[in-house]
Design a protein around this motif. Structure first.
Motif, PDB file in Angstrom:
ATOM      1  N   ALA A  19       0.717  -1.211  -0.047  1.00 63.52           N
ATOM      2  CA  ALA A  19       0.022  -0.152   0.017  1.00 63.52           C
ATOM      3  C   ALA A  19       0.902   1.021  -0.190  1.00 63.52           C
ATOM      4  O   ALA A  19       0.625   2.267  -0.680  1.00 63.52           O
ATOM      5  N   VAL A  20       1.996   1.233   0.833  1.00 62.90           N
ATOM      6  CA  VAL A  20       2.997   2.339   0.594  1.00 62.90           C
ATOM      7  C   VAL A  20       3.343   2.659  -0.608  1.00 62.90           C
ATOM      8  O   VAL A  20       3.513   3.766  -0.905  1.00 62.90           O
ATOM      9  N   ARG A  21       3.882   1.470  -1.085  1.00 66.93           N
ATOM     10  CA  ARG A  21       4.490   1.539  -2.595  1.00 66.93           C
ATOM     11  C   ARG A  21       3.527   2.055  -3.523  1.00 66.93           C
ATOM     12  O   ARG A  21       3.818   3.007  -4.446  1.00 66.93           O
ATOM     13  N   ASP A  22       2.343   1.743  -3.700  1.00 63.13           N
ATOM     14  CA  ASP A  22       1.110   2.071  -4.632  1.00 63.13           C
ATOM     15  C   ASP A  22       1.021   3.717  -4.011  1.00 63.13           C
ATOM     16  O   ASP A  22       0.722   4.504  -5.203  1.00 63.13           O
ATOM     17  N   ALA A  23       1.032   4.149  -3.023  1.00 60.10           N
ATOM     18  CA  ALA A  23       0.834   5.514  -2.725  1.00 60.10           C
ATOM     19  C   ALA A  23       1.836   6.204  -3.399  1.00 60.10           C
ATOM     20  O   ALA A  23       1.681   7.606  -3.871  1.00 60.10           O
ATOM     21  N   LEU A  24       3.086   5.818  -3.068  1.00 57.54           N
ATOM     22  CA  LEU A  24       4.275   6.542  -3.879  1.00 57.54           C
ATOM     23  C   LEU A  24       4.241   6.843  -5.521  1.00 57.54           C
ATOM     24  O   LEU A  24       4.582   7.734  -6.078  1.00 57.54           O
ATOM     25  N   ILE A  25       3.874   5.588  -5.913  1.00 57.47           N
ATOM     26  CA  ILE A  25       3.668   5.553  -7.260  1.00 57.47           C
ATOM     27  C   ILE A  25       2.499   6.366  -7.872  1.00 57.47           C
ATOM     28  O   ILE A  25       2.592   7.242  -8.646  1.00 57.47           O
ATOM     29  N   GLU A  26       1.543   6.633  -7.051  1.00 57.69           N
ATOM     30  CA  GLU A  26       0.215   7.498  -7.536  1.00 57.69           C
ATOM     31  C   GLU A  26       0.725   8.989  -7.360  1.00 57.69           C
ATOM     32  O   GLU A  26       0.251   9.774  -7.997  1.00 57.69           O
ATOM     33  N   VAL A  27       1.629   9.247  -6.383  1.00 59.29           N
ATOM     34  CA  VAL A  27       1.998  10.597  -6.064  1.00 59.29           C
ATOM     35  C   VAL A  27       3.104  10.861  -7.130  1.00 59.29           C
ATOM     36  O   VAL A  27       3.051  12.160  -7.852  1.00 59.29           O
ATOM     37  N   ARG A  28       4.047  10.006  -7.635  1.00 61.32           N
ATOM     38  CA  ARG A  28       4.799  10.271  -8.866  1.00 61.32           C
ATOM     39  C   ARG A  28       4.255  10.487  -9.975  1.00 61.32           C
ATOM     40  O   ARG A  28       4.299  11.435 -10.741  1.00 61.32           O
ATOM     41  N   ASP A  29       2.926   9.767 -10.295  1.00 57.51           N
ATOM     42  CA  ASP A  29       2.419   9.723 -11.674  1.00 57.51           C
ATOM     43  C   ASP A  29       1.310  11.014 -11.621  1.00 57.51           C
ATOM     44  O   ASP A  29       1.049  11.547 -12.789  1.00 57.51           O
ATOM     45  N   HIS A  30       0.822  11.463 -10.491  1.00 58.19           N
ATOM     46  CA  HIS A  30      -0.002  12.864 -10.560  1.00 58.19           C
ATOM     47  C   HIS A  30       0.602  14.081 -10.031  1.00 58.19           C
ATOM     48  O   HIS A  30      -0.041  15.126 -10.500  1.00 58.19           O
ATOM     49  N   THR A  31       1.772  14.031  -9.923  1.00 58.42           N
ATOM     50  CA  THR A  31       2.285  15.423  -9.370  1.00 58.42           C
ATOM     51  C   THR A  31       3.100  15.977 -10.814  1.00 58.42           C
ATOM     52  O   THR A  31       3.494  15.286 -11.610  1.00 58.42           O
ATOM     53  N   LYS A  32       3.034  17.287 -10.897  1.00 58.39           N
ATOM     54  CA  LYS A  32       3.663  17.950 -11.900  1.00 58.39           C
ATOM     55  C   LYS A  32       4.957  18.502 -11.718  1.00 58.39           C
ATOM     56  O   LYS A  32       5.558  19.292 -12.528  1.00 58.39           O
ATOM     57  N   ASP A  33       5.456  18.427 -10.196  1.00 58.38           N
ATOM     58  CA  ASP A  33       6.702  19.016  -9.711  1.00 58.38           C
ATOM     59  C   ASP A  33       7.721  17.780 -10.115  1.00 58.38           C
ATOM     60  O   ASP A  33       7.604  16.770  -9.729  1.00 58.38           O
ATOM     61  N   SER A  34       8.551  18.270 -10.920  1.00 54.42           N
ATOM     62  CA  SER A  34       9.775  17.146 -11.271  1.00 54.42           C
ATOM     63  C   SER A  34      10.587  16.693  -9.990  1.00 54.42           C
ATOM     64  O   SER A  34      10.849  15.578  -9.865  1.00 54.42           O
ATOM     65  N   ALA A  35      10.755  17.458  -9.162  1.00 55.05           N
ATOM     66  CA  ALA A  35      11.385  17.337  -8.042  1.00 55.05           C
ATOM     67  C   ALA A  35      10.558  16.435  -7.037  1.00 55.05           C
ATOM     68  O   ALA A  35      11.272  15.421  -6.371  1.00 55.05           O
ATOM     69  N   ILE A  36       9.294  16.760  -7.213  1.00 52.67           N
ATOM     70  CA  ILE A  36       8.535  15.533  -6.292  1.00 52.67           C
ATOM     71  C   ILE A  36       8.580  14.269  -6.815  1.00 52.67           C
ATOM     72  O   ILE A  36       8.539  13.180  -6.475  1.00 52.67           O
ATOM     73  N   LYS A  37       8.242  14.111  -8.267  1.00 55.51           N
ATOM     74  CA  LYS A  37       8.580  12.944  -9.008  1.00 55.51           C
ATOM     75  C   LYS A  37       9.795  12.099  -8.734  1.00 55.51           C
ATOM     76  O   LYS A  37       9.823  10.722  -8.530  1.00 55.51           O
ATOM     77  N   VAL A  38      11.177  12.891  -8.513  1.00 57.26           N
ATOM     78  CA  VAL A  38      12.409  12.284  -8.145  1.00 57.26           C
ATOM     79  C   VAL A  38      12.247  11.802  -6.661  1.00 57.26           C
ATOM     80  O   VAL A  38      12.622  10.685  -6.387  1.00 57.26           O
ATOM     81  N   GLU A  39      11.726  12.414  -5.762  1.00 56.02           N
ATOM     82  CA  GLU A  39      11.719  12.246  -4.266  1.00 56.02           C
ATOM     83  C   GLU A  39      10.755  11.014  -4.213  1.00 56.02           C
ATOM     84  O   GLU A  39      10.829  10.223  -3.375  1.00 56.02           O
TER      85      GLU A  39
END
Length: 412
Positions: free
Chosen positions: A295-315
């Motif tokens: 579940a934690v991994r799915d939450a990280l993947i959703e944050v990566r796919d839905h954010t527009k900030d490139s720094a947050i994508k990397v984080e």
């Protein structure tokens, strides 16, 4: 004179009435200060004026009491009528003086209780405050004889340590006990952390004080000693720094309400910050990765796919790859098992009523459990980690890390 009808009879009656009135007012103000201090609430606000919106908790309590208490109501009426010359006892100087008086009375009562029981032990620890000054906390442990005898621990205040050497800290302790008029020769036990300046055999605090009082035996802090056992048992197979570094990266959810909502949508156990002081408190930060890794991994993947900030994508991408690995799954299982073993023992060791024989048995039992886990626990952790990888549809394979190659010159 015999009939009590002297010329200043009325003046004396007026003075006695004023004395009683001021005594009643100060009694109420002291009660307000005591009530706020017990609850750790701030007394003052931005202004020191009655019926002002931001005058603080103390004046608000005074205003509330005046609605039901005639003495306080009369006092406020006098203050408002004679604002230029009337004494109110509402200023911050009076607050500080009342706090100091209450503190002196409390310490005097604690010292009297300690002297009644005669023998005592001291617990010391140094901690830097928010202004980066080293503070030494002094706690006295003794058997209280009030009613049924029971063990008590009393906090005797902070001492600002200008130096962290064993000689300076030892002199501070002796000076504080002398100020409280508590004889150090009645001390029968001391407990510090495992720092060299505290437990050193030659120049540490324990060796210097032991020369003065051979009966003041030194006992290492149980929480620190237990933590060292856990760290030694875990470091043989796990790099604690890299593992908890990945946990620290997961707190990108807390920096945004949108990311926190995504996390809550996937997990039932929220992420907790890990503590720097006690290893057993880290169990709350390991628990989500132990039971809700997918579940934690799915939450990280959703944050990566839905954010527009490139720094947050990397984080989000970096911890998502780490959480989905077989290596980190093993780390989560092992760390959770180890921390579960010491959590209950750590809480019991902090109890004021803990006895030496019980503490010794608990530590020995925990040591046997950890040694047994070192021998057989890793295989069970691998099996549990494989189940976690199956939930994430990941291969349960330990990828070997690439070793850094070093160029060797002919002169080496």
């Amino acid at each position: 004179m015999k009939r009590g009808e002297t010329i200043d009879k009325k003046e004396m009656a007026f003075l006695e009435a004023e004395k009683s009135r001021w005594k009643a007012v100060l009694t109420r103000l002291t009660a307000i200060v005591h009530s706020l201090a017990v609850r750790n609430l701030a007394l003052r606000g931005h202004r020191e004026k009655l019926f002002s919106p931001s005058n603080g908790n103390f004046l608000k309590e005074v205003e509330l009491m005046a609605q039901f208490d005639p003495i306080m109501k009369e006092h406020i009426n006098r203050v408002q009528k004679e604002t230029s010359s009337h004494i109110s006892y509402f200023s911050h100087h009076i607050h500080n003086e009342l706090i100091d008086l209450l503190s002196s009375e409390i310490i005097s009562a604690m010292v009297a209780d300690i002297k009644q029981s005669k023998f005592f032990s001291i617990i010391l620890d140094c901690t830097p405050e928010i202004s980066h000054n080293e503070q030494l906390s002094v706690v006295v442990r003794f058997v209280s004889l009030e009613g049924k005898p029971h063990i008590m621990e009393r906090f005797m205040g902070f001492l600002e340590a200008e130096e962290s050497t064993g000689q300076h800290l030892a002199s501070m302790i002796l000076k504080r006990l002398e100020e409280l008029k508590i004889p150090f020769m009645d001390c029968r036990g001391r407990s510090y952390d495992n720092g060299a300046n505290m437990k050193g055999k030659n120049k540490g605090v324990q060796s210097r004080l032991l020369e003065m009082n051979p009966r003041a035996l030194f006992v290492p802090c149980g929480a620190h000693s237990l933590n060292l056992v856990v760290v030694d048992a875990a470091k043989e197979s796990i790099n604690a720094t890299s593992y908890f570094g990945i946990l620290q990266k997961l707190y990108l959810f807390t920096a945004s309400t949108q990311r926190w909502a995504i996390l809550k949508k996937h997990v039932n156990i929220t992420l907790k910050m890990w503590s720097d002081t006690r290893w057993e408190s880290k169990i709350k930060s390991v628990e989500p990765l132990r039971y809700q890794t997918a579940a934690v991994r799915d939450a990280l993947i959703e944050v990566r796919d839905h954010t527009k900030d490139s720094a947050i994508k990397v984080e989000a991408q970096s911890p998502a790859e780490g959480v989905g690995s077989y290596r980190l799954a093993i780390c989560s299982v092992v760390w959770y098992d180890l921390l579960c073993q010491i959590q209950h023992v750590g809480k019991q060791m902090q109890s004021p009523s803990m006895q030496f024989d019980v503490a010794t048995n608990l530590l020995k039992k925990t040591e046997r459990v950890l040694c047994g886990y070192r021998a057989t626990g890793f295989v069970a952790a691998q099996m549990a980690a494989k189940d976690i990888c199956e939930q994430m549809n990941m291969d349960a394979v330990l990828n070997q890390k690439r070793l850094r190659s070093t160029k060797r010159h002919f002169s080496y």
